[in-house]
Design an enzyme around this catalytic site. Structure first.
Site, PDB file in Angstrom:
ATOM      1  N   ARG A  37      23.920  -8.633 -30.635  1.00 15.49           N
ATOM      2  CA  ARG A  37      23.575  -8.193 -31.579  1.00 15.49           C
ATOM      3  C   ARG A  37      21.541  -8.697 -32.322  1.00 15.49           C
ATOM      4  NH1 ARG A  37      27.408  -7.656 -35.477  1.00 15.49           N
ATOM      5  NH2 ARG A  37      26.652  -9.769 -36.736  1.00 15.49           N
ATOM      6  N   ASP A  54      26.334 -18.472 -30.434  1.00 14.46           N
ATOM      7  CA  ASP A  54      27.778 -18.624 -30.579  1.00 14.46           C
ATOM      8  C   ASP A  54      27.918 -19.978 -31.565  1.00 14.46           C
ATOM      9  OD1 ASP A  54      30.301 -17.874 -31.879  1.00 14.46           O
ATOM     10  OD2 ASP A  54      30.847 -17.153 -29.715  1.00 14.46           O
ATOM     11  N   ASN A  80      23.496 -19.076 -42.962  1.00 15.60           N
ATOM     12  CA  ASN A  80      24.033 -18.191 -43.616  1.00 15.60           C
ATOM     13  C   ASN A  80      25.369 -17.230 -43.346  1.00 15.60           C
ATOM     14  OD1 ASN A  80      23.582 -15.030 -45.544  1.00 15.60           O
ATOM     15  ND2 ASN A  80      23.584 -14.907 -43.445  1.00 15.60           N
ATOM     16  N   TYR A 152      40.114 -19.673 -45.978  1.00 19.51           N
ATOM     17  CA  TYR A 152      38.314 -19.768 -46.394  1.00 19.51           C
ATOM     18  C   TYR A 152      37.326 -20.362 -47.286  1.00 19.51           C
ATOM     19  CZ  TYR A 152      34.284 -16.803 -47.614  1.00 19.51           C
ATOM     20  OH  TYR A 152      33.203 -16.834 -48.395  1.00 19.51           O
ATOM     21  N   LYS A 156      34.495 -23.097 -47.998  1.00 17.84           N
ATOM     22  CA  LYS A 156      33.438 -22.717 -48.345  1.00 17.84           C
ATOM     23  C   LYS A 156      33.513 -24.142 -49.483  1.00 17.84           C
ATOM     24  CE  LYS A 156      31.632 -20.331 -46.745  1.00 17.84           C
ATOM     25  NZ  LYS A 156      30.639 -20.230 -45.980  1.00 17.84           N
ATOM     26  N   THR A 185      28.670  -5.733 -48.236  1.00 16.21           N
ATOM     27  CA  THR A 185      28.184  -5.606 -46.789  1.00 16.21           C
ATOM     28  C   THR A 185      29.583  -5.635 -46.092  1.00 16.21           C
ATOM     29  OG1 THR A 185      29.169  -8.389 -46.971  1.00 16.21           O
ATOM     30  CG2 THR A 185      26.357  -7.497 -47.269  1.00 16.21           C
TER      31      THR A 185
END
Length: 254
Positions: A37, A54, A80, A152, A156, A185
């Site tokens: 990546r 990672d 990010n 999730y 956040k 995305t």
């Protein structure tokens, strides 16, 4: 010109953010989960340094903090990188920590705690923070039933809590949270309503605005919004910092 680390810059919003900053002449330090990546990340800013690690591993996150610091001094760190929701089953990392919580919350905490203080910090969140629950008695869903989207949303919300906690603890650092919107995305999916440049614009603005003075704020499209009320609760902020320190063995300096 600013020196900026963008975590998770191999694709999506992170790559767009890094590419926009580099095109404007800023010095960008890229980040990718692994070497494969990293090659994708480097296309965003050819010639830029790229650190690899990672965030699902505390060991690799610690090493990443030291590697990124070696490319300093950094003016800005944009947190990010993150994982999306919707996982059908609870997953646990090599450290025995729930995956979403470790990548989305614990990793940015550990990087913040270990790296030299930049002048500005930006933590990416999501509009779903509004339905998040700051259950710091069971943030890893060890006792309550697993719900991937709720986990999730919780993570956040805790990103906003972290941004506000750092802003309060470190008054000399501008620390803010950003909802990038629902962006087209790999994470956002093909039905998302907004394009990549919109997803990066607020982070770029916060990283580079010459007249920036605000800290402990929650933004979307450069507009300040009210976050989930739990994010402003100092007791919640302190409990999160304490929990993260216990899990990582690293206290937030100051």
């Amino acid at each position: 010109m600013a020196s900026v680390l963008v975590t998770g810059s191999a694709d999506g919003i992170g790559r767009e953010t890094a590419a926009t900053l580099a095109a404007a002449g800023h010095r960008v330090v890229l980040h990718a989960r692994d070497e494969d990546r990293a090659a994708h990340a480097r296309t965003a800013a050819p010639g830029a340094a790229c650190v690899v690690g990672d965030l699902a591993s505390l060991r690799q996150t610690r090493a990443l903090a030291h590697a990124a610091a070696a490319h300093g001094p950094l003016d800005v760190v944009i947190h990010n990188a993150g994982l999306g929701g919707g996982r059908a089953e609870r997953a646990v990392t090599e450290d025995g920590i729930e995956l979403l919580f470790q990548v989305n919350v614990l990793a940015p905490y550990l990087l913040t705690a270990l790296m030299p203080r930049p002048r500005r910090l930006v933590y990416l969140t999501s509009g779903l923070e509004s339905v998040g629950v700051a259950d710091l008695d069971d943030p890893q869903y060890e006792r309550k039933p697993w719900d991937g989207m709720q986990a999730y949303s919780d993570s956040k919300l805790l990103d906003v809590v972290l941004a506000f906690a750092v802003a309060r603890r470190w008054p000399g650092v501008l620390s803010n949270a950003v909802d990038p919107g629902w962006i087209k995305t790999r994470l956002g999916g093909p039905d998302a309503t907004d394009e990549l440049p919109e997803g990066a614009e607020t982070q770029v603005w916060l990283a580079t605005a010459t007249d920036a003075t605000a800290t402990g704020r929650y933004y979307k499209r450069r507009r300040e919004l009210r976050a989930n009320p739990a994010a402003y609760d100092i007791a919640v902020q302190e409990r999160l910092l304490s929990l993260c320190a216990d899990l990582t063995g690293v206290a937030l300096p100051g």
